[in-house]
Scaffold this motif. Structure first.
Motif, short mmCIF file in Angstrom:
data_model
loop_
_atom_site.label_atom_id
_atom_site.label_comp_id
_atom_site.label_asym_id
_atom_site.label_seq_id
_atom_site.Cartn_x
_atom_site.Cartn_y
_atom_site.Cartn_z
N TRP A 129 45.13 -43.79 -18.83
CA TRP A 129 44.11 -43.31 -17.82
C TRP A 129 44.60 -42.04 -17.60
O TRP A 129 45.84 -41.42 -17.86
CB TRP A 129 44.36 -43.89 -16.49
N PRO A 130 43.66 -41.20 -16.78
CA PRO A 130 43.86 -39.89 -16.60
C PRO A 130 45.05 -39.60 -15.43
O PRO A 130 45.64 -38.47 -15.59
CB PRO A 130 42.63 -39.31 -15.90
N TYR A 131 45.54 -40.59 -14.81
CA TYR A 131 46.50 -40.55 -13.92
C TYR A 131 47.49 -41.66 -14.32
O TYR A 131 47.09 -42.62 -14.92
CB TYR A 131 46.24 -40.51 -12.46
N ASP A 132 48.87 -41.41 -14.04
CA ASP A 132 49.85 -42.61 -14.63
C ASP A 132 49.86 -43.51 -13.49
O ASP A 132 50.78 -44.29 -13.62
CB ASP A 132 51.23 -41.90 -14.72
N LYS A 136 42.02 -44.13 -6.17
CA LYS A 136 41.06 -44.70 -5.73
C LYS A 136 39.66 -43.88 -6.33
O LYS A 136 39.89 -42.89 -6.98
CB LYS A 136 40.61 -44.23 -3.99
N ILE A 137 38.43 -44.57 -6.41
CA ILE A 137 37.16 -43.93 -7.06
C ILE A 137 36.59 -43.64 -6.08
O ILE A 137 35.90 -44.48 -5.16
CB ILE A 137 36.70 -44.98 -7.98
N GLY A 138 36.00 -42.29 -5.99
CA GLY A 138 34.71 -42.00 -5.29
C GLY A 138 33.56 -42.31 -5.61
O GLY A 138 33.16 -43.37 -5.68
N LEU A 154 37.86 -39.45 -9.27
CA LEU A 154 39.04 -40.19 -9.11
C LEU A 154 39.68 -39.22 -8.24
O LEU A 154 40.03 -37.99 -8.20
CB LEU A 154 39.84 -39.89 -10.36
N LEU A 155 40.00 -40.07 -7.12
CA LEU A 155 40.58 -39.27 -5.96
C LEU A 155 42.19 -39.42 -5.88
O LEU A 155 42.70 -40.37 -5.31
CB LEU A 155 39.96 -40.00 -4.61
N ALA A 156 42.70 -38.36 -6.21
CA ALA A 156 44.07 -38.07 -6.17
C ALA A 156 44.20 -36.95 -5.29
O ALA A 156 43.68 -36.23 -4.94
CB ALA A 156 44.68 -37.93 -7.43
N GLY A 157 45.62 -36.93 -4.70
CA GLY A 157 46.16 -35.93 -3.78
C GLY A 157 46.15 -34.53 -4.49
O GLY A 157 46.03 -34.49 -5.55
N ASN A 158 45.94 -33.50 -3.64
CA ASN A 158 45.79 -32.20 -3.94
C ASN A 158 47.31 -31.83 -5.20
O ASN A 158 48.45 -32.23 -4.44
CB ASN A 158 46.06 -31.35 -2.98
N GLY A 159 46.99 -31.52 -6.19
CA GLY A 159 48.15 -31.13 -6.86
C GLY A 159 48.74 -32.27 -7.84
O GLY A 159 49.75 -32.08 -8.46
N THR A 160 47.99 -33.58 -7.82
CA THR A 160 48.45 -34.42 -8.46
C THR A 160 48.37 -34.19 -10.02
O THR A 160 47.24 -33.98 -10.58
CB THR A 160 47.81 -35.88 -8.14
N ILE A 249 34.81 -46.22 -16.50
CA ILE A 249 35.81 -47.13 -15.94
C ILE A 249 35.74 -48.69 -16.73
O ILE A 249 36.99 -48.88 -17.05
CB ILE A 249 35.43 -47.71 -14.53
N PRO A 250 34.73 -49.24 -17.00
CA PRO A 250 34.82 -50.41 -17.92
C PRO A 250 35.54 -50.15 -19.15
O PRO A 250 36.37 -51.08 -19.86
CB PRO A 250 33.31 -50.92 -18.07
N TYR A 251 35.11 -48.91 -19.76
CA TYR A 251 35.81 -48.82 -21.04
C TYR A 251 37.35 -48.53 -21.09
O TYR A 251 37.93 -49.18 -21.82
CB TYR A 251 35.28 -47.32 -21.64
N LEU A 252 37.77 -47.86 -20.13
CA LEU A 252 39.33 -47.60 -19.94
C LEU A 252 39.98 -48.97 -19.53
O LEU A 252 41.14 -49.14 -19.93
CB LEU A 252 39.64 -46.51 -18.88
N THR A 253 39.13 -49.77 -18.64
CA THR A 253 39.83 -50.98 -18.07
C THR A 253 39.90 -52.02 -19.44
O THR A 253 40.91 -52.46 -19.41
CB THR A 253 38.78 -51.75 -17.24
N ALA A 254 39.31 -51.96 -20.50
CA ALA A 254 39.33 -52.85 -21.54
C ALA A 254 40.22 -52.20 -22.59
O ALA A 254 40.75 -52.92 -23.54
CB ALA A 254 37.90 -52.97 -22.16
N ASN A 255 40.61 -50.74 -22.71
CA ASN A 255 41.25 -50.17 -23.78
C ASN A 255 42.43 -49.28 -23.30
O ASN A 255 43.19 -49.07 -24.27
CB ASN A 255 40.13 -49.33 -24.48
#
Length: 258
Positions: A129-132, A136-138, A154-160, A249-255
């Protein structure tokens, strides 16, 4: 005795006188009958003032070559005005055919076409995934009020830190008014070039350059709000070489995995 003189041979015997009426009335009667026949065979307009012309039947045959029919002059003029026009159909002006434009490398208005058609390295060993960690998903993939949303927010904190989802090569990087600071990476998956998109990085945080080869999980920049963004997040897109976006999202969830 009075002598009787013989009648001269040149004297004709007297014929009995006929009555004058018996000689005159028959011709007059014939003329009256003929006039009556003519009067009943002509239309009423034949006795009005105006010009005259030969009358032709509805089937095209002449009813009488010598018979003249008088009509009102204004009616004749109206006929000429009605039937004597010509219709000029304007020739439509052809709409110029716009010059052919080369097809963009990708759809959705992404900057620079992202270069996803370039050769990618060997098949990736894994996808992540783009984050480790889960975030949350906006706004999701699909239509929204301002138009089609070609990816997910993809809602991650500033500087993540944001990471590459697979082994690949950086095909585009830079700044765009809508995407802000962005990176594009081509990855080989199942023999196909899979292009991943990352947008809105903080200014000065992008750590990769075009042409650089990466492995899955390599940090490529920090989450920010540059470009058209109201909050810090990573706008993420996936598409193959045909440029058609699909829901990641479905693609990454599966792979993919963390």
């Amino acid at each position: 005795m009075k002598s009787i003189e013989p009648k001269s041979a040149n004297v004709r015997p007297q014929r009995p006188r006929r009555n004058i009426a018996s000689r005159v009335l028959p011709p007059i009667a014939l003329l009256f009958v003929g006039a009556l026949a003519v009067a009943t065979s002509l239309p009423a307009a034949a006795f009005g003032p105006g010009s005259s012309f030969g009358m032709t039947g509805a089937t095209g045959g002449s009813q009488s070559q010598n018979q003249l029919l008088s009509v009102d002059a204004s009616a004749a003029d109206a006929s000429v005005l009605r039937d004597g026009y010509t219709v000029n159909t304007p020739t439509p002006t052809p709409t110029p055919t716009p010059a052919a434009k080369s097809a963009p490398a990708s759809t959705g208005g992404s900057p620079g076409g992202w270069g996803c058609q370039r050769d990618a390295p060997a098949e990736t060993t894994r996808l992540t995934w783009p984050y480790d960690h889960p975030v949350k998903i906006g706004d999701g993939f699909g239509p929204r009020a301002e138009g089609m949303h070609d990816g997910v927010d993809l809602l991650a904190g500033n500087g993540t830190p944001v990471q590459a989802i697979g082994d690949g090569i950086v095909t585009a990087s830079g700044y765009n008014g809508s995407a802000g600071n962005y990176v594009a990476i081509a990855t080989m998956v199942g023999g196909q070039r899979l292009c991943s998109m990352y947008m809105h990085f903080q200014d000065g945080s992008v750590t990769v350059t075009v042409g650089q080869e990466l492995t899955a999980g390599t940090v490529i920049g920090l989450t920010g709000d540059t470009g058209n963004a109201s909050v810090e997040h990573c706008h993420f897109e996936l598409f193959f070489a045909d440029g058609v976006r699909f829901d990641p999202i479905p693609y990454l969830t599966a792979n993919a995995s963390y």
